[in-house]
Design a protein around this motif. Structure first.
Motif, PDB file in Angstrom:
ATOM      1  N   ILE A   1      34.782 -10.014  31.224  1.00  0.00           N
ATOM      2  CA  ILE A   1      36.161  -9.889  30.746  1.00  0.00           C
ATOM      3  C   ILE A   1      36.191  -9.085  29.453  1.00  0.00           C
ATOM      4  O   ILE A   1      37.053  -8.219  29.259  1.00  0.00           O
ATOM      5  N   ALA A   2      35.231  -9.350  28.563  1.00  0.00           N
ATOM      6  CA  ALA A   2      35.165  -8.606  27.303  1.00  0.00           C
ATOM      7  C   ALA A   2      34.877  -7.129  27.540  1.00  0.00           C
ATOM      8  O   ALA A   2      35.291  -6.279  26.738  1.00  0.00           O
ATOM      9  N   GLU A   3      34.186  -6.804  28.631  1.00  0.00           N
ATOM     10  CA  GLU A   3      33.943  -5.401  28.970  1.00  0.00           C
ATOM     11  C   GLU A   3      35.258  -4.652  29.167  1.00  0.00           C
ATOM     12  O   GLU A   3      35.346  -3.453  28.882  1.00  0.00           O
ATOM     13  N   GLN A   4      36.280  -5.336  29.635  1.00  0.00           N
ATOM     14  CA  GLN A   4      37.597  -4.719  29.816  1.00  0.00           C
ATOM     15  C   GLN A   4      38.375  -4.691  28.501  1.00  0.00           C
ATOM     16  O   GLN A   4      38.985  -3.689  28.140  1.00  0.00           O
ATOM     17  N   LEU A   5      38.334  -5.794  27.767  1.00  0.00           N
ATOM     18  CA  LEU A   5      39.125  -5.904  26.542  1.00  0.00           C
ATOM     19  C   LEU A   5      38.597  -5.033  25.408  1.00  0.00           C
ATOM     20  O   LEU A   5      39.356  -4.648  24.516  1.00  0.00           O
ATOM     21  N   GLU A   6      37.319  -4.696  25.438  1.00  0.00           N
ATOM     22  CA  GLU A   6      36.731  -3.928  24.332  1.00  0.00           C
ATOM     23  C   GLU A   6      37.310  -2.533  24.199  1.00  0.00           C
ATOM     24  O   GLU A   6      37.145  -1.880  23.155  1.00  0.00           O
TER      25      GLU A   6
END
Length: 220
Positions: free
Chosen positions: A101-106
């Protein structure tokens, strides 16, 4: 403005060449393998990044980040780890769920959002996997640590980070009762295969050498 793909290349280069050092170099095949792309695809992207003065690269030569490229890569890492911390601490995601999920939000571009997120979280120094979160000016906490495989027998240690952030590894570690801040003691190392008997928060278990190589600890 960088594309998400360009940011992913910078982040991958930073991880290969060393986050807390400078001057590291990578090979095209090494970078391609990290990103799961063909070397030719990586070469095309490196040319684009060179035009933007974000990497030093010559055909068949080694690759390194420029100072600007490195600063941008650290910013991406910072956002990623802050989002992981938010998902874990505030939304109740497990540590094996937060990475994807953090891969998208970053890739969210708002600097104001990132700084407010950092303040909202209380300026955390480490993410749920124990990785240092760079400060707003790009500095890291320098924490001395060793792998569990290097730990001495019968000495108390505390788990501070994991090297392998894959969901399968994190799920396995959770199943044996180990997490960040767990207290461990190596009861015995077996010469045959370097596996070890452990005590984790007072519970006895055993792990392979491969697992021990992927867990960081420090003496208590």
């Amino acid at each position: 403005m960088l594309s998400d793909t360009e940011e992913n290349y910078l982040k991958a280069l930073l991880r290969i060449t060393g986050e807390q050092g400078s001057g590291g170099e990578a090979g095209t095949n090494q970078l391609a393998a990290k990103l799961n792309v063909r070397p030719a695809t990586a070469t095309d992207m490196l040319k684009k990044l060179r035009e933007k003065q974000l990497v030093n690269y010559e055909k068949y030569g080694k690759i390194s980040l420029t100072d600007t490229g490195r600063d941008l890569a650290i910013t991406i890492i910072r956002k990623h780890r802050l989002w992981e911390t938010f998902l874990f601490d505030k939304l109740g995601f497990s540590w094996d769920e937060v990475h994807d999920i953090a891969e998208q939000l970053e890739h969210i571009k708002s600097d104001k959002l990132v700084e407010r997120l950092d303040k909202f979280l209380g300026f955390p120094q480490f993410d749920p996997h124990g990785d240092a979160i760079p400060t707003a000016d790009g500095n890291y906490i320098d924490e001395a640590r060793l792998t569990l495989a290097e730990a001495a027998e019968h000495q108390p240690y505390v788990i501070v980070a994991v090297k392998d952030n894959s969901p399968s590894f994190l799920q396995y570690v959770s199943e044996i009762g180990m997490r960040i801040h767990s207290q461990v003691k190596v009861l015995h190392k077996y010469a045959f295969d370097h596996s070890m008997a452990l005590e984790i928060d007072g519970i006895k278990t055993s792990i392979s050498d491969k697992v021990a190589q992927n867990i960081y600890c420090k003496p208590l």
